[in-house]
Scaffold this motif. Structure first.
Motif, PDB file in Angstrom:
ATOM      1  N   GLN A  79     -10.578 -31.802   3.359  1.00 29.71           N
ATOM      2  CA  GLN A  79     -11.268 -30.508   3.321  1.00 29.71           C
ATOM      3  C   GLN A  79     -12.182 -30.484   2.105  1.00 29.71           C
ATOM      4  OE1 GLN A  79      -7.372 -28.341   3.303  1.00 29.71           O
ATOM      5  NE2 GLN A  79      -8.429 -26.978   4.728  1.00 29.71           N
ATOM      6  N   GLU A 116      -6.568 -31.224   0.524  1.00 30.72           N
ATOM      7  CA  GLU A 116      -7.384 -30.064   0.148  1.00 30.72           C
ATOM      8  C   GLU A 116      -8.236 -30.433  -1.045  1.00 30.72           C
ATOM      9  OE1 GLU A 116      -8.952 -27.292  -2.176  1.00 30.72           O
ATOM     10  OE2 GLU A 116      -6.979 -27.946  -2.902  1.00 30.72           O
ATOM     11  N   ALA A 175     -11.381 -28.582  -1.320  1.00 30.58           N
ATOM     12  CA  ALA A 175     -12.452 -27.598  -1.165  1.00 30.58           C
ATOM     13  C   ALA A 175     -12.567 -26.673  -2.361  1.00 30.58           C
ATOM     14  CB  ALA A 175     -12.212 -26.777   0.103  1.00 30.58           C
ATOM     15  N   ALA A 223      -9.099 -22.314   2.253  1.00 32.79           N
ATOM     16  CA  ALA A 223      -8.814 -23.672   2.732  1.00 32.79           C
ATOM     17  C   ALA A 223      -7.318 -23.926   2.842  1.00 32.79           C
ATOM     18  CB  ALA A 223      -9.448 -24.698   1.790  1.00 32.79           C
ATOM     19  N   PHE A 224      -6.517 -23.220   2.036  1.00 30.58           N
ATOM     20  CA  PHE A 224      -5.087 -23.511   2.002  1.00 30.58           C
ATOM     21  C   PHE A 224      -4.377 -23.194   3.320  1.00 30.58           C
ATOM     22  CE2 PHE A 224      -0.706 -22.080   0.791  1.00 30.58           C
ATOM     23  CZ  PHE A 224      -0.178 -23.343   0.609  1.00 30.58           C
ATOM     24  N   GLU A 267      -5.645 -22.823   6.228  1.00 29.91           N
ATOM     25  CA  GLU A 267      -6.226 -23.665   7.271  1.00 29.91           C
ATOM     26  C   GLU A 267      -5.679 -25.082   7.178  1.00 29.91           C
ATOM     27  OE1 GLU A 267     -10.505 -25.216   9.080  1.00 29.91           O
ATOM     28  OE2 GLU A 267     -10.486 -23.541   7.669  1.00 29.91           O
ATOM     29  N   GLY A 268      -5.508 -25.584   5.952  1.00 33.08           N
ATOM     30  CA  GLY A 268      -4.968 -26.923   5.789  1.00 33.08           C
ATOM     31  C   GLY A 268      -3.538 -27.042   6.280  1.00 33.08           C
ATOM     32  N   TYR A 293       0.515 -32.429   3.284  1.00 33.80           N
ATOM     33  CA  TYR A 293      -0.654 -31.674   2.847  1.00 33.80           C
ATOM     34  C   TYR A 293      -0.669 -31.723   1.320  1.00 33.80           C
ATOM     35  CZ  TYR A 293      -4.029 -27.788   2.567  1.00 33.80           C
ATOM     36  OH  TYR A 293      -5.150 -27.013   2.329  1.00 33.80           O
ATOM     37  N   ILE A 346      -2.568 -30.785  -2.217  1.00 33.27           N
ATOM     38  CA  ILE A 346      -3.484 -29.809  -2.803  1.00 33.27           C
ATOM     39  C   ILE A 346      -4.063 -30.384  -4.090  1.00 33.27           C
ATOM     40  CG2 ILE A 346      -3.751 -27.402  -3.504  1.00 33.27           C
ATOM     41  CD1 ILE A 346      -2.567 -27.828  -0.677  1.00 33.27           C
TER      42      ILE A 346
END
Length: 362
Positions: free
Chosen positions: A181, A251, A253, A258-259, A261-262, A272, A274
């Motif tokens: 992202q 992530e 972005a 974005a969080f 959605e990720g 996932y 971050i």
């Protein structure tokens, strides 16, 4: 006393160019003349105040490559490589104490007494400047012979951050399906590392066509525009990865929406990671049930260790002939034009911007 220019953030949204003293290095330290100082998205958050209260006034810039002017009684870098005046070096911008629980027991950064910034009136390692004063304990490394400083600077602190993230949260595995992202420096670094690690798919989501093109040049196998709505983005990603979805989502972005959605994009049994949401303070809703029913792992990482800067430097030098890293530096700005550089980064108008002390102000 001899002085040099520096970009000083006096308080949020107030930048000045100061003439600051050039100070001889302390024992174990170094004085370097800046060749290039990277402009990071985190600097934009510092400028706006979104990243919290800083010990103002501070000299901006935590990405730097410089040429050694003087050494404080040492003749080797922090990897044991001989150094001398005139050598190019790259440094980790966190001054750790090496005398605390985090440093010596946890082996983690930041340490309990880390110094990220120094008062602009004191000797300083900020990189929007003519000179950087590297204190004893702040790790620096000699650039490999033949390496292009721009290739190393192009991904700035982003490549060390990504290496730190994969070190802490698990590496990219051969054959994984990866979604990134954001195609700023952190996202592009994630693309580079994932592609080099043998990921099967590297899918990048961003809203700027130029940055998506750059992502492809670094190894992205597919790109998706933010102009599509979230449902359409998800459909396109799952069409590419299959019904199990991505095994790894990164992530990069730096924006709060974005969080969730990720989390939604990450496939069953997926991870996932971050990396970009360091400066965007706030909250976003997610469904905890998604984490349990999909057996998700969600983890974050920040503050690379010196070893990650060392590895990033060598990776960039190794790949500079195969991958167009130096070409990622799309804009250069004079020290006095730092506000323009930060605004260009804020608006997403650059791939990578740097401060070049040799440039005259526009």
């Amino acid at each position: 006393m001899q002085t040099g220019r520096a970009t000083v953030l006096v308080e949020p949204n107030r930048i000045e160019t100061w003439n600051v003293p050039i100070v001889d290095p302390e024992p174990g330290g170094a004085l370097v003349r800046l060749v290039v100082g990277g402009v990071c998205g985190s600097d934009v958050h510092l400028l706006s105040g979104e990243a919290g209260v800083m010990p103002f006034p501070i000299i901006l810039g935590h990405e730097g490559i410089g040429r050694i002017e003087k050494l404080g009684g040492i003749d080797k870098d922090y990897a044991g490589v001989p150094v001398k005046p005139g050598d190019l070096v790259y440094w980790s911008p966190i001054a750790a104490c090496h005398r605390c629980y985090s440093c010596n027991v946890l082996d983690e950064t930041p340490c309990d007494n880390s110094r990220f910034f120094e008062d602009a009136k004191k000797p300083n390692w900020g990189s929007y400047a003519d000179f950087a004063w590297l204190p004893n304990g702040l790790a620096f490394f000699k650039l490999p012979d033949g390496s292009d400083p721009l290739a190393v600077a192009a991904l700035g602190c982003a490549l060390p951050t990504v290496l730190r993230g994969f070190d802490r949260c698990g590496p990219v595995r051969v054959g994984e399906t990866v979604v990134v992202q954001g195609a700023g420096p952190v996202g592009l670094s994630a693309v580079l590392v994932a592609a080099q690690a043998g990921a099967r798919d590297v899918i990048v989501v961003d809203g700027v066509d130029q940055r998506l093109d750059v992502a492809r040049s670094l190894g992205a196998t597919a790109t998706i525009s933010l102009k599509d709505n979230p449902e359409e983005r998800r459909r396109k990603i799952y069409d590419l990865t299959g019904p199990a979805g991505p095994t790894l989502v990164v992530e990069a972005a730096g924006v709060l929406p974005a969080f969730p959605e990720g989390v939604d994009l990450t496939g069953i049994h997926g991870r996932y990671i971050i990396l970009g949401l360091w400066g965007a303070i706030g909250t976003q809703p997610i469904s905890p049930r998604d984490m349990t029913t999909k057996n998700l792992t969600i983890a974050g990482a920040t503050f690379p260790k010196p070893k990650h800067y060392y590895l990033a430097m060598h990776l960039a030098a190794q790949l500079q002939e195969k991958v167009p890293l130096a070409g990622l530096v799309s804009h250069r700005f004079a020290i006095e034009d730092a506000p323009k550089a930060l605004e260009a980064v804020r608006k997403g108008q650059v791939v990578k911007a740097v401060i070049d002390p040799e440039l005259a102000p526009a």
